[in-house]
Design a protein around this motif. Sequence first.
Motif, short mmCIF file in Angstrom:
data_model
loop_
_atom_site.label_atom_id
_atom_site.label_comp_id
_atom_site.label_asym_id
_atom_site.label_seq_id
_atom_site.Cartn_x
_atom_site.Cartn_y
_atom_site.Cartn_z
N GLN A 140 0.83 -1.21 0.00
CA GLN A 140 0.00 0.00 0.00
C GLN A 140 0.86 1.25 0.00
O GLN A 140 0.55 2.23 -0.67
CB GLN A 140 -0.94 -0.01 1.22
CG GLN A 140 -2.07 -1.00 1.05
CD GLN A 140 -2.79 -1.29 2.36
OE1 GLN A 140 -2.23 -1.11 3.44
NE2 GLN A 140 -4.02 -1.75 2.26
N MET B 299 3.84 1.55 -1.33
CA MET B 299 4.42 1.73 -2.65
C MET B 299 3.36 2.19 -3.66
O MET B 299 3.64 3.01 -4.53
CB MET B 299 5.07 0.42 -3.13
CG MET B 299 6.26 -0.03 -2.30
SD MET B 299 7.55 1.22 -2.08
CE MET B 299 8.40 1.12 -3.64
N LEU C 37 2.70 5.86 -3.04
CA LEU C 37 3.84 6.64 -3.55
C LEU C 37 3.73 6.85 -5.06
O LEU C 37 3.98 7.93 -5.57
CB LEU C 37 5.14 5.88 -3.27
CG LEU C 37 5.99 6.39 -2.13
CD1 LEU C 37 7.23 5.54 -2.02
CD2 LEU C 37 6.37 7.85 -2.35
N GLU C 38 3.35 5.79 -5.73
CA GLU C 38 3.22 5.87 -7.19
C GLU C 38 2.16 6.90 -7.56
O GLU C 38 2.36 7.74 -8.44
CB GLU C 38 2.85 4.48 -7.70
CG GLU C 38 2.35 4.48 -9.13
CD GLU C 38 3.20 3.60 -10.01
OE1 GLU C 38 3.64 2.55 -9.53
OE2 GLU C 38 3.44 3.99 -11.17
N ILE D 206 1.11 9.41 -5.76
CA ILE D 206 1.59 10.75 -5.42
C ILE D 206 2.53 11.28 -6.50
O ILE D 206 2.40 12.40 -6.97
CB ILE D 206 2.28 10.75 -4.05
CG1 ILE D 206 1.23 10.56 -2.96
CG2 ILE D 206 3.06 12.03 -3.82
CD1 ILE D 206 1.80 10.40 -1.57
N ALA D 207 3.48 10.41 -6.91
CA ALA D 207 4.46 10.83 -7.92
C ALA D 207 3.75 11.24 -9.21
O ALA D 207 4.10 12.24 -9.83
CB ALA D 207 5.46 9.71 -8.17
N LEU E 155 1.79 14.58 -8.69
CA LEU E 155 2.67 15.75 -8.62
C LEU E 155 3.09 16.22 -10.00
O LEU E 155 3.48 17.37 -10.17
CB LEU E 155 3.92 15.41 -7.80
CG LEU E 155 3.83 15.74 -6.31
CD1 LEU E 155 5.10 15.31 -5.62
CD2 LEU E 155 3.58 17.22 -6.09
N GLU E 156 3.00 15.33 -10.98
CA GLU E 156 3.41 15.73 -12.32
C GLU E 156 2.30 16.45 -13.07
O GLU E 156 2.52 17.02 -14.13
CB GLU E 156 3.87 14.51 -13.12
CG GLU E 156 5.29 14.12 -12.74
CD GLU E 156 5.65 12.73 -13.20
OE1 GLU E 156 4.95 12.19 -14.07
OE2 GLU E 156 6.63 12.19 -12.68
N GLU F 277 -0.37 19.20 -14.22
CA GLU F 277 -0.21 20.65 -14.34
C GLU F 277 -1.19 21.41 -13.46
O GLU F 277 -0.91 22.48 -12.96
CB GLU F 277 -0.43 21.08 -15.80
CG GLU F 277 0.67 20.61 -16.73
CD GLU F 277 2.02 21.25 -16.43
OE1 GLU F 277 2.06 22.47 -16.20
OE2 GLU F 277 3.02 20.51 -16.38
N LEU G 222 -2.38 21.15 -10.57
CA LEU G 222 -2.37 20.92 -9.13
C LEU G 222 -2.15 22.25 -8.38
O LEU G 222 -1.30 23.04 -8.74
CB LEU G 222 -1.22 19.96 -8.81
CG LEU G 222 -1.20 19.34 -7.45
CD1 LEU G 222 -2.36 18.39 -7.28
CD2 LEU G 222 0.11 18.60 -7.26
N LEU H 28 2.38 20.67 -2.13
CA LEU H 28 3.27 20.63 -0.96
C LEU H 28 2.84 19.53 0.00
O LEU H 28 3.66 18.79 0.55
CB LEU H 28 3.24 21.97 -0.23
CG LEU H 28 4.06 23.07 -0.89
CD1 LEU H 28 3.74 24.41 -0.27
CD2 LEU H 28 5.56 22.78 -0.75
N LEU I 238 1.21 16.78 -0.77
CA LEU I 238 1.55 15.48 -1.35
C LEU I 238 3.05 15.21 -1.26
O LEU I 238 3.47 14.10 -0.97
CB LEU I 238 1.12 15.44 -2.82
CG LEU I 238 -0.38 15.28 -3.05
CD1 LEU I 238 -0.69 15.34 -4.53
CD2 LEU I 238 -0.88 13.96 -2.46
N PHE I 239 3.82 16.24 -1.50
CA PHE I 239 5.28 16.08 -1.43
C PHE I 239 5.68 15.60 -0.04
O PHE I 239 6.43 14.64 0.12
CB PHE I 239 5.95 17.42 -1.75
CG PHE I 239 7.44 17.39 -1.59
CD1 PHE I 239 8.22 16.77 -2.55
CD2 PHE I 239 8.06 17.95 -0.49
CE1 PHE I 239 9.60 16.73 -2.42
CE2 PHE I 239 9.43 17.91 -0.34
CZ PHE I 239 10.20 17.30 -1.31
N GLY J 289 4.63 12.08 0.50
CA GLY J 289 5.51 11.19 -0.26
C GLY J 289 6.84 10.98 0.43
O GLY J 289 7.32 9.86 0.55
N VAL K 63 8.41 7.43 1.76
CA VAL K 63 9.73 6.92 1.38
C VAL K 63 10.51 6.56 2.64
O VAL K 63 11.11 5.49 2.74
CB VAL K 63 10.51 7.95 0.53
CG1 VAL K 63 11.96 7.53 0.38
CG2 VAL K 63 9.87 8.10 -0.84
#
Lengths: 83, 470
Positions: free
Chosen positions: A8, A10, A13-14, A16-17, A20-21, A23, A25, A31, A33-34, A37, A41
């Motif tokens: 869960q 991992m 994390l996926e 979130i990553a 975050l990409e 546009e 957001l 912030l 989410l970062f 994340g 990690v």
Amino acid sequence: MAERTFRQIMERLEIIATTLEKEDLELEEGLRLFEEGVNLVREARRRLAEASAKVEKLLGSMEDLVTEEFLLEAEEGEEGRET
Amino acid sequence: MRRNEEERVYSVGEVNRMADSLLQELVIWVEGEISNLRPYPQYAFFSLSDEEAVLPCIMFREAMDGAACELREGVGVLARGRLGVYVKRGQYRMNVYEVQEAGEGRLRREFLRLLRQLSREGLFDERLKRPLPPFPDQVGLITSLEGAAVRDVVTNLTRRFPCCRLVIRGVRVQGEGAVEDITSAIRLFNEAYPVDILILARGGGSLEDLQPFNSEEVVRAIRASSIPVVTGVGHEPDLTLADLAADYRASTPTGAAEAVVPSSGEVMALLRSREASLSAGLRRRLQNLEREFHLLAGRRSFTDPRLILDQPRQRLADAEVGMVASMGKFLERESARAGDYAKLLARYPREYRDLPGRIRREAGRLLTAFGAWWRWRSGDVDARQRDLKAAAQSLLSGQEGRLRLAASRLEALSPLAVLSRGYAIASRRGERRPLLDSSEVEAGEEIDVRLHRGKLFCEVKGKEEGEGGE
């Protein structure tokens, strides 16, 4: 709340990553989410370093299952026997 | 030696026929290797042999034509036939009705038959293969509890990836009951103990040993599993049907463990890249924002705030000019018509004769008023800002006044404020509670008296009891 499993963590994390990409957001959300994340990690690293895998055997029948710790029998010579 | 009179004497032929008819009762399967093969157009002679003995055989053309395999020297076969005696020679032999390749040969043939049948059904279709979960929390293992396979999987799996749980269901992997054990273990995990992924493993072995992994039942159980299945069977180069049906096929139990869980090192590397992509994602987000900000900030509306109002003000002004113009036209038209009316009105009483003049004056007044209104609407923004600021300030100072008023009222309620008007508070030495009644103290007792500024330490010289201290 039950602790997240490694999987869960991992999966989250996926997500979130990927998010975050995007546009569209908001910065606040980004912030948040970062931070989440980075914490995930850290948690995953901690578990990799500290966890030890559980090995159990499954006994009984469909209606009445029990698990019991499984220990490898003492090595009988490096090669072992074939089944 | 004398023979008994009652005993019958047989001819040789009779004996052989008797033996033949006794043996003919036996229709049996025999396994052996073909040797000494002598084929003729209508039949073939050969022997079936094993380590111990030799059995002479004959096989007729029609049986040979329907046979599942060719008669070849040295081939192990299963032969079914009737025993009998060739009367003429007194030679015992088997009349073979059918032959099949025995052992490995038979298994291989059966393997190929099932392979063809199950492929036609689509059970080995690549499209059926499911992806393996990258980080399984729970792994199920179906294998024998003894031997190398279970050890290989346990050791490799736990060494590679510590964040999971391995649940082993011990089964027989060969011989009697193996097929049943394996299929019910697959069902068991699916129905009663859901794990993220299943490993079906065993050490290597002969084709005979691997038979359960080549059975139709195991193939179907794998395909019926809603949990993805990974096989890791022996060191055999040969594939089993179970391997073909599985979602992923590893060539050994160790390989299966490696396929099912990532190594900690791999996960660490992935975490590093995830971390980097998090930072990159956020950085990109910030850069975008910065760019947007600069674009916005660079716009003239921000460098000169008055320009924000420019567009609407322009439109308003246009509209107003239009209005004033059309109002003017209207008034002109009306006064022109008034002129016409005047001629008509000349015939009417005096008070009406002045009507055109009145209308003209009225129109002039209206035009002036419009002009003033328009100038105000299109007036200087700064001037209006000043007005607003002034209004806000007066509002604020009003509030400030009220605040001061409220504060002074609050102050008036404080007991300390009462002292400022000349009152004093007396209390017993060391106590804060004010004295309200002279009976509370005795003459000679020490009391404190708090004034607006400072304190007096006093001794009661005498006292007077009574209502009100006045």
